[in-house]
Enzyme design. Structure first.
Site, PDB file in Angstrom:
ATOM      1  N   ARG A 113      -0.867  -2.010  -6.755  1.00  0.00           N
ATOM      2  CA  ARG A 113      -0.979  -3.140  -5.827  1.00  0.00           C
ATOM      3  C   ARG A 113      -1.938  -4.182  -6.384  1.00  0.00           C
ATOM      4  NH1 ARG A 113      -1.102  -4.857  -0.227  1.00  0.00           N
ATOM      5  NH2 ARG A 113      -3.219  -5.192   0.538  1.00  0.00           N
ATOM      6  N   HIS A 121      -2.924   2.693  -5.820  1.00  0.00           N
ATOM      7  CA  HIS A 121      -3.474   1.427  -5.331  1.00  0.00           C
ATOM      8  C   HIS A 121      -3.671   0.425  -6.460  1.00  0.00           C
ATOM      9  CE1 HIS A 121      -4.624  -0.388  -1.612  1.00  0.00           C
ATOM     10  NE2 HIS A 121      -5.775  -0.835  -2.082  1.00  0.00           N
ATOM     11  N   HIS A 153      -4.044  -9.742   3.486  1.00  0.00           N
ATOM     12  CA  HIS A 153      -5.493  -9.786   3.613  1.00  0.00           C
ATOM     13  C   HIS A 153      -5.913 -10.794   4.672  1.00  0.00           C
ATOM     14  CE1 HIS A 153      -6.071  -8.245  -0.781  1.00  0.00           C
ATOM     15  NE2 HIS A 153      -5.923  -7.269   0.075  1.00  0.00           N
ATOM     16  N   ARG A 212       0.861  -1.171   0.000  1.00  0.00           N
ATOM     17  CA  ARG A 212       0.000   0.000   0.000  1.00  0.00           C
ATOM     18  C   ARG A 212       0.904   1.229   0.000  1.00  0.00           C
ATOM     19  NH1 ARG A 212      -2.091  -3.543   3.938  1.00  0.00           N
ATOM     20  NH2 ARG A 212      -4.194  -4.306   3.472  1.00  0.00           N
ATOM     21  N   LYS A 262      -2.676  -2.828   7.711  1.00  0.00           N
ATOM     22  CA  LYS A 262      -3.929  -2.481   8.380  1.00  0.00           C
ATOM     23  C   LYS A 262      -4.129  -3.344   9.615  1.00  0.00           C
ATOM     24  CE  LYS A 262      -6.619  -0.721   4.478  1.00  0.00           C
ATOM     25  NZ  LYS A 262      -7.861  -0.896   3.690  1.00  0.00           N
ATOM     26  N   TYR A 273      -9.190  -8.598  -5.547  1.00  0.00           N
ATOM     27  CA  TYR A 273      -8.033  -7.875  -6.057  1.00  0.00           C
ATOM     28  C   TYR A 273      -7.470  -8.497  -7.333  1.00  0.00           C
ATOM     29  CZ  TYR A 273      -7.102  -4.594  -2.262  1.00  0.00           C
ATOM     30  OH  TYR A 273      -7.165  -3.540  -1.376  1.00  0.00           O
TER      31      TYR A 273
END
Length: 307
Positions: A256, A253, A279, A162, A185, A288
């Site tokens: 990615r 993004h 994830h 990211r 995250k 994705y």
């Protein structure tokens, strides 16, 4: 809006946010979004009821009240996706408050989230991703800035980072090792292999950068020497995509997304790509990856052979 709600509710909101910060490993950006969403909800309920709403009236919120709030949010232009996010934050807060104050939260928790079509990411084609990396350095005449921008974008595509993760690297992370420990995250850490192209791009930037880069300082610097703002990379990618004739979806993004898609297209294992991206859910990784159904099923068949 903070002055609209009662002091007791304001204290409860602050307590819930502290709980999320301490126990749920929620990022500061997410906490700010939670605060905005829940504060908007509490302020609406105060105005909707026509009187200050303390803790006790919160237990009296009805299904009709919830519908009124959602209609109000849609009426001020909030999209279904954003409203679903707000409702999720409200439910989370309300459940915590109900547990603490010992009341029945069913009216709020049973409120249905608005339906919306999930926006699938749009990765770049491989040649477009390569062109982006090669062309981004042409957007400035300052060699070290050109090297900086190319290094950041190479990390996004070559390592699946990211933009916040790339810009959180410090001088202590250089020279880049074979693998990086990335905190993403929810404060989750993962190990990411560093490809030669990314290492070489960062080495070039290090050689040209005019600023000292001590171990605890940001690796990527702005023109004046401060930490590089993500907006600078977003802007240079906007300029590059216009030059290349790429769509508006060609964002940091998207690099990615492209990393994941191209790995899977090359035969990479979906579960391994999930780990590389950090994830929590495999379904997120699937979103994705823009691959055809036949190839995706082939990957599944290899990973989970039929008995």
């Amino acid at each position: 809006m903070a002055g609209v709600i009662s002091p007791a509710l304001a204290d409860a909101l602050a307590g819930w946010l502290d709980h999320q910060r301490a126990l749920a490993n929620v990022s500061e950006n997410t906490l700010k979004a939670y605060q905005t969403d829940v504060l908007g909800f509490l302020s609406f309920m105060t105005l909707h009821k026509g009187e200050p709403q303390g803790l006790a009236p919160m237990a009296q919120i009805t299904v009709s009240d919830m519908r009124s709030w959602m209609a109000h949010e849609r009426g001020r232009g909030l999209g279904a996706r954003s409203l679903a996010r707000s409702l999720s934050a409200v439910k989370n807060f309300y459940k915590w408050l109900a547990d603490r104050e010992e009341f029945e939260p069913t009216a709020v928790l049973s409120t249905r989230s608005p339906k919306f079509q999930k926006k699938l990411p749009r990765p770049l084609a491989q040649d477009a991703a390569a062109a982006m990396i090669e062309t981004v350095e042409l957007q400035t005449q300052e060699p070290w800035i050109a090297a900086r921008d190319q290094a950041v974008i190479t990390l996004l595509y070559g390592c699946g980072l990211r933009i916040s993760e790339a810009l959180s690297l410090t001088g202590g992370d250089t020279p880049l090792p074979a693998t990086l420990r990335i905190t993403g995250k929810g404060n989750k850490t993962r190990i990411v292999p560093v490809i030669d192209a990314a290492r070489q791009a960062v080495d070039r930037y290090l050689h040209l950068c005019p600023y000292d880069l001590p171990p605890e300082s940001p690796l990527f610097r702005s023109v004046r020497g401060g930490a590089l703002n993500p907006r600078a990379i977003q802007k240079v990618m906007e300029q590059t995509r216009l030059q290349l004739g790429l769509p508006a979806s060609a964002t940091p993004h998207a690099m990615r997304h492209s990393f994941a898609t191209h790995l899977l297209n090359a035969g990479g294992d979906l579960r391994a790509i999930q780990e590389l991206l950090g994830h929590a859910s495999l379904s997120t990784t699937q979103a994705y990856t823009a691959v055809d159904t036949a190839h995706l099923m082939d990957v599944y068949d290899k990973a989970h052979p039929r008995a």
